[in-house]
Design a protein around this motif. Sequence first.
Motif, PDB file in Angstrom:
ATOM      1  N   CYS A 143       0.832  -1.209   0.000  1.00  0.00           N
ATOM      2  CA  CYS A 143       0.000   0.000   0.000  1.00  0.00           C
ATOM      3  C   CYS A 143       0.859   1.249   0.000  1.00  0.00           C
ATOM      4  O   CYS A 143       0.584   2.196  -0.740  1.00  0.00           O
ATOM      5  N   GLU A 144       1.884   1.270   0.835  1.00  0.00           N
ATOM      6  CA  GLU A 144       2.759   2.447   0.913  1.00  0.00           C
ATOM      7  C   GLU A 144       3.411   2.735  -0.441  1.00  0.00           C
ATOM      8  O   GLU A 144       3.590   3.893  -0.803  1.00  0.00           O
ATOM      9  N   ALA A 145       3.749   1.705  -1.191  1.00  0.00           N
ATOM     10  CA  ALA A 145       4.377   1.895  -2.499  1.00  0.00           C
ATOM     11  C   ALA A 145       3.427   2.577  -3.484  1.00  0.00           C
ATOM     12  O   ALA A 145       3.870   3.316  -4.370  1.00  0.00           O
ATOM     13  N   PHE A 146       2.121   2.354  -3.321  1.00  0.00           N
ATOM     14  CA  PHE A 146       1.143   2.934  -4.238  1.00  0.00           C
ATOM     15  C   PHE A 146       0.599   4.290  -3.789  1.00  0.00           C
ATOM     16  O   PHE A 146      -0.142   4.935  -4.530  1.00  0.00           O
ATOM     17  N   ILE A 147       0.948   4.730  -2.603  1.00  0.00           N
ATOM     18  CA  ILE A 147       0.422   5.995  -2.082  1.00  0.00           C
ATOM     19  C   ILE A 147       0.653   7.157  -3.051  1.00  0.00           C
ATOM     20  O   ILE A 147      -0.284   7.916  -3.329  1.00  0.00           O
ATOM     21  N   PRO A 148       1.860   7.331  -3.618  1.00  0.00           N
ATOM     22  CA  PRO A 148       2.043   8.458  -4.541  1.00  0.00           C
ATOM     23  C   PRO A 148       1.080   8.441  -5.735  1.00  0.00           C
ATOM     24  O   PRO A 148       0.582   9.488  -6.154  1.00  0.00           O
ATOM     25  N   LEU A 149       0.786   7.270  -6.243  1.00  0.00           N
ATOM     26  CA  LEU A 149      -0.180   7.169  -7.345  1.00  0.00           C
ATOM     27  C   LEU A 149      -1.600   7.444  -6.858  1.00  0.00           C
ATOM     28  O   LEU A 149      -2.367   8.140  -7.529  1.00  0.00           O
ATOM     29  N   LEU A 150      -1.935   6.916  -5.699  1.00  0.00           N
ATOM     30  CA  LEU A 150      -3.275   7.130  -5.160  1.00  0.00           C
ATOM     31  C   LEU A 150      -3.521   8.596  -4.831  1.00  0.00           C
ATOM     32  O   LEU A 150      -4.645   9.088  -4.958  1.00  0.00           O
ATOM     33  N   GLU A 151      -2.485   9.299  -4.425  1.00  0.00           N
ATOM     34  CA  GLU A 151      -2.638  10.722  -4.095  1.00  0.00           C
ATOM     35  C   GLU A 151      -2.997  11.562  -5.320  1.00  0.00           C
ATOM     36  O   GLU A 151      -3.511  12.677  -5.176  1.00  0.00           O
ATOM     37  N   LEU A 152      -2.780  11.044  -6.511  1.00  0.00           N
ATOM     38  CA  LEU A 152      -3.153  11.746  -7.734  1.00  0.00           C
ATOM     39  C   LEU A 152      -4.654  11.633  -8.035  1.00  0.00           C
ATOM     40  O   LEU A 152      -5.177  12.361  -8.875  1.00  0.00           O
ATOM     41  N   SER A 153      -5.318  10.733  -7.321  1.00  0.00           N
ATOM     42  CA  SER A 153      -6.736  10.472  -7.570  1.00  0.00           C
ATOM     43  C   SER A 153      -7.628  11.459  -6.813  1.00  0.00           C
ATOM     44  O   SER A 153      -7.287  11.936  -5.742  1.00  0.00           O
ATOM     45  N   ASN A 154      -8.813  11.716  -7.372  1.00  0.00           N
ATOM     46  CA  ASN A 154      -9.839  12.508  -6.677  1.00  0.00           C
ATOM     47  C   ASN A 154     -10.509  11.690  -5.586  1.00  0.00           C
ATOM     48  O   ASN A 154     -11.165  12.254  -4.710  1.00  0.00           O
ATOM     49  N   SER A 155     -10.399  10.384  -5.670  1.00  0.00           N
ATOM     50  CA  SER A 155     -11.082   9.516  -4.703  1.00  0.00           C
ATOM     51  C   SER A 155     -10.234   8.270  -4.428  1.00  0.00           C
ATOM     52  O   SER A 155     -10.600   7.161  -4.812  1.00  0.00           O
ATOM     53  N   PRO A 156      -9.110   8.455  -3.729  1.00  0.00           N
ATOM     54  CA  PRO A 156      -8.243   7.305  -3.452  1.00  0.00           C
ATOM     55  C   PRO A 156      -8.890   6.318  -2.485  1.00  0.00           C
ATOM     56  O   PRO A 156      -9.503   6.717  -1.496  1.00  0.00           O
ATOM     57  N   ARG A 157      -8.740   5.033  -2.815  1.00  0.00           N
ATOM     58  CA  ARG A 157      -9.331   3.977  -2.003  1.00  0.00           C
ATOM     59  C   ARG A 157      -8.313   2.864  -1.797  1.00  0.00           C
ATOM     60  O   ARG A 157      -7.576   2.501  -2.717  1.00  0.00           O
TER      61      ARG A 157
END
Length: 153
Positions: free
Chosen positions: A2-16
């Motif tokens: 999960c931590e590895a994907f945080i930077p990508l998820l932060e680009l989302s309007n609705s990270p899940r």
Amino acid sequence: MCEAFIPLLELSNSPRIVNVSSMMGKLQNVSNEWAKEMLNDAENLTEEKIDQVLNEYLKDFKEGSLKSKGWPSFIGSYTMSKVAMNAHTRIQSKKYHSFRINAVCPGFVRTDIVYNIGMLSPEEGAESPVRLALLPNDGPSGLFFNCKEETPF
């Protein structure tokens, strides 16, 4: 992961993040009182505390003292991995306030791990994780669900 994907998820309007868990991962299945106390203190829960509990479990496993130390005896390693993941779900939800981060037990699904004897089809089992992935931005976070019902960790 999960931590590895945080930077990508932060680009989302609705990270899940939806952590697929199990009812076996509930703290009620841990009879080691020290471990239960460490992981039940949601306000002071840290990744270091989770690591400390898992390292103690591993030490007791290597010593052959799981039963005498009050660790889960039925599929103990699976139980402890899900307990740890559930604890990490709570930490992540506090750390990433704009994310919706939850854990879910999809139910007893017909999969290889249970020799296909589950009550739910894979499609039915997918309903709850998908529902959590599609929560509105003001939806719940840091919770544990058994299928569609919120339940205590």
